[in-house]
Design an enzyme around this catalytic site. Structure first.
Site, PDB file in Angstrom:
ATOM      1  N   SER A 290     -13.413   0.314 -17.484  1.00  0.00           N
ATOM      2  CA  SER A 290     -14.776  -0.210 -17.476  1.00  0.00           C
ATOM      3  C   SER A 290     -15.751   0.875 -17.041  1.00  0.00           C
ATOM      4  O   SER A 290     -15.389   1.794 -16.305  1.00  0.00           O
ATOM      5  CB  SER A 290     -14.889  -1.387 -16.504  1.00  0.00           C
ATOM      6  OG  SER A 290     -14.876  -0.915 -15.159  1.00  0.00           O
ATOM      7  N   ASP A 291     -16.990   0.762 -17.498  1.00  0.00           N
ATOM      8  CA  ASP A 291     -18.031   1.570 -16.872  1.00  0.00           C
ATOM      9  C   ASP A 291     -18.162   1.075 -15.434  1.00  0.00           C
ATOM     10  O   ASP A 291     -17.776  -0.049 -15.104  1.00  0.00           O
ATOM     11  CB  ASP A 291     -19.356   1.442 -17.631  1.00  0.00           C
ATOM     12  CG  ASP A 291     -20.264   2.649 -17.410  1.00  0.00           C
ATOM     13  OD1 ASP A 291     -20.046   3.397 -16.432  1.00  0.00           O
ATOM     14  OD2 ASP A 291     -21.186   2.856 -18.211  1.00  0.00           O
ATOM     15  N   CYS A 292     -18.702   1.922 -14.579  1.00  0.00           N
ATOM     16  CA  CYS A 292     -18.597   1.659 -13.140  1.00  0.00           C
ATOM     17  C   CYS A 292     -19.353   0.405 -12.720  1.00  0.00           C
ATOM     18  O   CYS A 292     -20.567   0.305 -12.926  1.00  0.00           O
ATOM     19  CB  CYS A 292     -19.037   2.885 -12.359  1.00  0.00           C
ATOM     20  SG  CYS A 292     -17.895   4.245 -12.628  1.00  0.00           S
ATOM     21  N   SER A 294     -19.058  -2.478 -14.067  1.00  0.00           N
ATOM     22  CA  SER A 294     -19.455  -3.373 -15.158  1.00  0.00           C
ATOM     23  C   SER A 294     -18.697  -4.693 -15.140  1.00  0.00           C
ATOM     24  O   SER A 294     -19.193  -5.689 -15.663  1.00  0.00           O
ATOM     25  CB  SER A 294     -19.306  -2.686 -16.513  1.00  0.00           C
ATOM     26  OG  SER A 294     -17.983  -2.312 -16.770  1.00  0.00           O
TER      27      SER A 294
END
Length: 771
Positions: A290-292, A294
């Protein structure tokens, strides 16, 4: 001014025998499977002679559920009873080893690393071999820093999102607006970073941010709340193209899902996108991260689920393997207890992450005994690495306008006025997601190697809020043989979470340029630093501004590269990887409209679909010499053989006069075109030949034209080089219809090869098909 850290590094090189500079490779403890540890060295997951899947299954079988859950996040815990160290997954290597992520730090024997030009500048070289070479250098330095205990082996780079809107603050991180260009960049840079040998990886790359992510914070809309409404057509032929190339051609070890939703679903919780497309259709052999934060954003900001454990479960079931952030570590246990997911779901996620760690050799014991185990401080910031950074900058800088005043002459232009807020910058040149450079050469320093310089900043910064220094700048220009204005943007104007409101030069920069150009005694050259395009129509149309150069963010050696082009040591050959629009374009196009194609009053996006006026077009770039193209061999008829196995037992008709790609025999031979490129000037030069195709007119799904390939060739003055171009209907002449289905239109296609246009009649080969 020299970078203090580069001085320390140089000192280390000079006294390499001293203890402070000796490679710390041997002192780094193994991540796991320490041969000196009698309790763990005999475990099956430590046996390098066993198949990877056997080792992975053995390790997962020894973990407790609480241990497994704490391995689902970027700051994975240590498991001391199994001899496994803790690991930080988040490191960055967008255009050099970066210290943006917590997994990497500089200091001691590693005061800096080679900082290459920002990606948008490197993409302008249109040089695939250069991109791969940069990746190899970056991963050499990354491995060296890992061996020294200063970095990880998992790098969440590159960013391959399409630079759809010129205002996007992160457009600088991308390879530009064209999906084919972005896809080729992704595949080649990933190959360089990972440098695979069999199943082994030097480092693990990650293509981000999947998908349709290209808005950060515009007009009250931020990436955490944004729902990107995207048609199947645009998703297939624009947004997903570079990610598919990254997985299928680049064999990337990881893909990162983005913050935004796509058509109402968070990307990190959409099984169609993750399990269905990335892992299913494209065959990702690696992990999805995941993006941080998210996953937390799904619950806390988007309110996608009623409870946090439902968000955790949805993400894992969709195919997410690793969370950048603490959310899964906190809420997965309750998700299992409530029966929302099973421990088997957790095991499947861990299998993907641990497999990548094992491919990196992290469970193979002593680091110094492994491939790349000998890399250390002497392998970072080497002279060859720094020379490559300089060469990358030279190749990526684009000459936008030249009335004949460039190149400057060291005999006629002995005194140069160097003016502008970016004229003596250092850190600005390396853009964002950068680390600590080996050292810097500013534009002022670079020009000073060729001529006596008179320096005036004109503005205290790029915001350029006052004109009280303009008089000094004008005076400098009056008393110099030539004037170079270094203007543009920096991270205070365009950056992550900072989208631009408009496309003009900030503050009073335009006034400074115009006033200095009027005052200048000699030729005036405008050099622009920026990631995104700038509307400089005023300078393009001003005869007193003799030349315009776009340097992007040219990296640590940017000043040297700019000066080399100004004085003709280097003949520019870069091409714009994005369209430069006029300012009024942004008034017509909200950033939130994800549609690529024009409709009604909406003008469309990128050179493929936009038909309005431009400041400079995609692919624009001048040279100090001239080139002529000649078609030596150019077939005029091509056929699309159909797959007889699909149609031998069914009726077949051509839908919309087009063939589905999956119904064609795409393993049929390629058609070969030969193009002669002749250097008709008096200076050696490197020419980038861009090849576009246009489908038959009247097809509503068709782009204006689309890039299908590019070829960079060095041609000596007065000579010619022959370029061989392979064209295949499936790969190069197909388009995507409104349902997201890729088809090959039958009829007359046009090839745009440099300044040549060539027509191809494309017919379906129905032999063997029963009516």
């Amino acid at each position: 001014m020299p970078n203090p850290s580069s001085l320390l590094f140089s000192l280390c090189l000079l006294i390499a025998a001293a203890a402070v500079c000796i490679s710390p490779v041997e002192s780094r403890p193994p991540f796991a499977c320490d041969p000196r540890d009698g309790l763990t060295r005999s475990l099956r997951f430590c046996r390098v002679n066993l198949p990877l899947h056997v080792r992975v299954r053995d390790l997962i079988g020894r973990l407790t559920l609480p241990e497994k859950i704490r391995l689902l996040v970027n700051n994975a815990i240590a498991v001391p009873r199994l001899g496994i160290q803790g690991y930080e997954w988040w490191s960055e290597a967008l255009h050099g080893v970066s210290d943006v992520g917590p997994g990497t730090k500089f200091g001691g024997a590693f005061p800096g690393a080679t900082s290459f030009p920002q990606v948008i500048t490197t993409a302008a070289s249109f040089n695939e071999s250069l991109w791969e070479q940069i990746g190899r250098v970056v991963s050499d330095e990354a491995r060296a820093m890992y061996n020294g205990g200063m970095a990880g082996l998992t790098y969440w780079s590159p960013n391959v999102n399409i630079f759809r809107d010129p205002r996007w603050g992160r457009g600088q991180e991308t390879p530009g607006e064209d999906p084919v260009l972005a896809g080729k960049y992704a595949a080649r840079y990933v190959r360089g970073l990972q440098s695979p040998t069999g199943t082994r990886l030097k480092v693990a790359a990650c293509c981000k941010h999947y998908t349709a992510y290209d808005i950060d914070n515009w007009n009250g809309v931020d990436r955490y709340h944004f729902n990107a409404r995207v048609s199947k057509q645009d998703l297939t032929d624009t947004y997903d193209v570079p990610f598919k190339a990254c997985v299928v051609e680049g064999k990337v070890a990881s893909v990162m899902c983005s913050y935004n939703q796509v058509n109402g679903k968070p990307t990190c919780a959409d099984p169609d996108l993750l399990k269905g497309t990335i892992r299913g259709q494209w065959g990702l052999a690696g992990y999805i991260v995941s993006d941080c934060d998210s996953v937390g954003v799904m619950y806390d900001t988007q309110h996608y689920t009623a409870t946090p454990e439902e968000s955790a479960a949805d993400a894992i079931k969709a195919g997410l393997d690793l969370d950048c952030g603490p959310f899964l570590a906190i809420h997965t246990d309750m998700a299992v207890r409530r029966g929302l997911i099973s421990e088997t779901d957790v095991d499947l996620a861990l299998a993907n992450t641990i497999t990548v760690q094992m491919r990196l050799g992290m469970f193979d014991g002593e680091p110094s005994a492994q491939p790349y185990g000998n890399l250390g401080p002497r392998d970072v910031c080497t002279s060859s690495h720094q020379q490559l950074a300089l060469e990358a900058a030279r190749q990526g800088i684009v000459l936008l306008k030249n009335s004949g005043s460039l190149p400057l002459s060291t005999t006629r232009h002995r005194t140069v006025a160097v003016i502008g807020p970016n004229s003596d910058v250092t850190v600005t040149m390396i853009g964002n997601y950068a680390g600590v450079a080996c050292g810097y050469t500013s534009p002022l320093q670079g020009i000073a190697r060729y001529a006596r310089t008179v320096h005036q900043a004109g503005c205290s910064d790029v915001a350029c809020g006052t004109n009280n220094q303009f008089g000094l700048a004008e005076a400098a220009a009056r008393n110099a043989d030539a004037t170079v204005l270094v203007m543009g943007l920096d991270q205070s104007i365009e950056a992550e979470f900072r989208d631009r409101a408009g496309l003009l030069l900030p503050g009073l920069q335009q006034e400074l340029v115009s006033r200095v150009a009027r005052a200048s005694r000699g030729p005036t050259v405008l050099v622009l630093m920026s990631g995104g395009p700038i509307d400089v129509t005023f300078a393009k149309n001003d005869p007193r501004i003799n030349a315009i150069i776009w340097a992007g963010y040219p990296g640590q050696a940017g000043g040297t590269a700019i000066a080399d082009i100004l004085f003709g040591t280097t003949n520019p050959g870069g091409k714009l990887p994005m369209t430069w629009y006029p300012q009024d374009y942004v008034a017509k196009v909200p950033m939130t409209n994800m549609g690529m194609r024009a409709s009604g009053g909406y003008p469309g996006r990128t050179y493929r679909f936009y038909k309005g006026p431009v400041v400079f077009p995609f692919g624009h770039g001048l040279s100090y010499t001239t080139f002529r193209h000649t078609l030596a061999i150019a077939p005029t008829d091509l056929s699309v053989p159909l797959d007889t196995n699909l149609f031998a037992t069914r009726n077949y008709t051509l839908s919309s006069n087009a063939v589905r790609v999956k119904h064609a025999k795409c393993d049929s031979p390629w058609s070969l075109f030969h193009v002669d490129v002749e250097n008709t000037g008096n200076m050696d030069g490197t020419h980038t030949l861009l090849v576009f195709s246009s489908p038959p007119a009247g097809q509503k799904w068709s782009p204006n034209k689309q890039l299908i390939g590019f070829h960079r060739v060095h041609v000596i003055a007065g000579s010619k080089q022959r370029i061989k171009i392979n064209i295949h209907p499936c790969r190069h002449l197909s388009v995507v219809d409104e349902f997201g289905i890729r088809r090959i239109p039958i009829g007359s296609h046009s090839l745009h090869i440099g300044d040549l246009k060539h027509s191809i009649s494309l017919q379906a080969n129905l032999e063997g098909i029963k009516a």
